[in-house]
Scaffold this motif. Structure first.
Motif, PDB file in Angstrom:
ATOM      1  N   GLU A 293       0.812  -1.209   0.000  1.00  0.00           N
ATOM      2  CA  GLU A 293       0.000   0.000   0.000  1.00  0.00           C
ATOM      3  C   GLU A 293       0.852   1.269   0.000  1.00  0.00           C
ATOM      4  O   GLU A 293       0.322   2.369   0.082  1.00  0.00           O
ATOM      5  N   ASN A 320      -6.556   7.489   2.921  1.00  0.00           N
ATOM      6  CA  ASN A 320      -6.856   6.118   3.343  1.00  0.00           C
ATOM      7  C   ASN A 320      -7.070   5.160   2.181  1.00  0.00           C
ATOM      8  O   ASN A 320      -7.606   4.072   2.357  1.00  0.00           O
ATOM      9  N   SER A 321      -6.665   5.563   0.976  1.00  0.00           N
ATOM     10  CA  SER A 321      -6.739   4.661  -0.166  1.00  0.00           C
ATOM     11  C   SER A 321      -5.521   4.881  -1.056  1.00  0.00           C
ATOM     12  O   SER A 321      -4.895   5.950  -1.033  1.00  0.00           O
ATOM     13  N   GLN A 322      -5.220   3.864  -1.862  1.00  0.00           N
ATOM     14  CA  GLN A 322      -4.096   3.962  -2.790  1.00  0.00           C
ATOM     15  C   GLN A 322      -4.308   5.113  -3.772  1.00  0.00           C
ATOM     16  O   GLN A 322      -3.382   5.864  -4.089  1.00  0.00           O
ATOM     17  N   GLU A 323      -5.521   5.274  -4.243  1.00  0.00           N
ATOM     18  CA  GLU A 323      -5.833   6.335  -5.199  1.00  0.00           C
ATOM     19  C   GLU A 323      -5.576   7.720  -4.602  1.00  0.00           C
ATOM     20  O   GLU A 323      -5.018   8.607  -5.265  1.00  0.00           O
TER      21      GLU A 323
END
Length: 447
Positions: A293, A320-323
């Protein structure tokens, strides 16, 4: 840097000698001026660096004193204005403001007529839990403006610029501008913007801070968190530390250029000069211990010359996200790439007009200078010898050099490898002891 000071105050006219005395006073809410304090029981600590970490730090300026006949003042939980300055060898005096401080400890000293005061600047206003008032989706700059306003603090870098949009962006906040009779401009949020008026609207600008237009699609993971906990993530998004200025406004800083030089002086008792921190050439955004991640950006050319010097930001509330991490890293890397300074400590000197984040040059014994940044400063009144300035890092080695008035040779230390810089949250909890004991026990490293 506080600029409204004389050259004499800056030290260019021989002020840095034994003919000066540190002074201080406070002004109460009813405009009483208090100038008499228990000997050596008056200090300010101003810092942005904790344990060698800078990015994401949210650390308050702290003030502490003991006053005579303190029982006559009703100052518990009140705001005071704090000033420090110099009394020169010719008897004249000059002072600089440090802003407003909110008293959170006001205690009678046992078996005396003294009252002990501990206070924090407006960073203390961010201690309560935050109740989200934003609408989603939105832009990060608009989110931050609402967040800071919630705690009744002004945002120093906030300005308004005429929008360049030619079509309405339904997720952006637009403002109209009107001028008062005094010539000041007032900006009001447009509740229902119209397409045909787009050319007259203004939008928020936060100077050169990165990720202002980061797209916040949904409520970030901020439930049940205090303002200061959230402010840590905000500062990380901006590649900065958060601090309250002398004007009581919130600043996001990394490095402010100045022309200040710390010269050799008999008032410098010890100079600890360590390794060079940086230059930063790797930035990592990661989610806890989850494998795969991490988002990393590297400057391979710098790495080949300097080795890896890494800043790592972990578990940011907005990433809180890869994007999302992919969307934020480019501007963060551009801000942090090449960031560097020399780790140092000066004991027995202080330049009260400097602020944390100010870039400075420090004198070697051979009339050359090394580049650094003022990250921490402690000022004692009137005992100058106990005051200090520093730029700590995560360096593992250091050497101290004792100074005589003849300025003995300063040896240099070399090479650095830095692996990580993260932020720390602070809060005030301890009971009053002596100031020196509090410092020895890291009272001001409020965690």
């Amino acid at each position: 840097m506080y600029k409204n000071v004389s050259e004499k105050f800056k030290g260019t006219e021989g002020v840095l000698n034994r003919g000066r005395i540190n002074k201080g006073y406070i002004v109460t809410p009813d405009n009483q001026t208090i100038t008499k304090f228990v000997q050596n029981q008056f200090l300010i600590q101003n810092k942005c660096c904790y344990d060698g970490k800078i990015i994401g730090n949210v650390i308050a300026k702290n003030f502490e004193c003991q006053i005579y006949s303190g029982k006559q003042y009703d100052l518990a939980n009140k705001e005071i204005d704090v000033y420090t300055g110099l009394k020169y060898y010719d008897g004249t005096e000059e002072y600089v403001p440090w802003g407003k401080f909110i008293i959170d400890t006001y205690e009678n000293v046992e078996s005396s007529d003294y009252v002990s005061i501990k206070a924090m600047d407006y960073m203390i206003k961010f201690n309560p839990e935050y109740v989200d008032v934003n609408q989603y989706p939105c832009y990060f700059k608009d989110w931050v403006v609402n967040f800071v306003n919630y705690f009744d603090v002004e945002l120093a870098q906030l300005t308004y610029e005429l929008t360049e949009d030619i079509e309405l962006d339904i997720y952006k906040k637009y403002y109209t501008r009107t001028q008062t009779e005094e010539g000041n401009y007032v900006y009001e949020l447009v509740e229902s913007p119209e397409e045909e008026d787009i050319g007259t609207y203004y939008e928020v600008s936060l100077g050169n801070l990165p990720n202002q237009n980061f797209y916040v699609e949904e409520t970030p993971e901020i439930a049940n968190h205090t303002g200061r906990e959230i402010l840590k993530s905000v500062a990380e998004m901006f590649g900065s530390f958060a601090t309250i200025g002398r004007d009581n406004k919130l600043y996001f800083k990394l490095k402010e250029e100045t022309d200040v030089k710390i010269e050799k002086s008999p008032t410098i008792h010890v100079l600890t000069k360590n390794e060079v921190y940086g230059p930063i050439n790797v930035v990592v955004l990661k989610l806890g211990q989850v494998e795969g991640e991490n988002i990393t950006k590297r400057d391979e050319e710098s790495i080949a010359t300097n080795g890896e010097n890494v800043i790592q930001i972990e578990d940011n509330m907005f990433l809180n996200s890869q994007e999302k991490r992919e969307a934020a890293i480019d501007e963060l890397f551009d801000r942090l790439k090449g960031y560097s300074y020399t780790d140092f400590t000066v004991e027995g000197n202080s330049l009260m007009y400097l602020d944390v984040g100010d870039a400075i040059k420090v004198s070697n014994t051979d009339d050359t200078y090394f580049d650094s940044i003022l990250l921490n400063q402690t000022i004692y009144v009137p005992n100058t010898s106990k005051s200090n300035m520093s730029a700590p890092s995560e360096s593992k080695a250091e050497e101290k050099y004792q100074f005589t008035e003849e300025q003995k040779q300063i040896n240099l230390y070399t090479e650095l490898r830095v692996n990580k810089v993260e932020g720390e949250i602070t809060a005030t909890t301890q009971k009053t002891q002596t100031i020196e004991d509090d410092l020895n026990n890291n009272y001001y490293d409020k965690t």
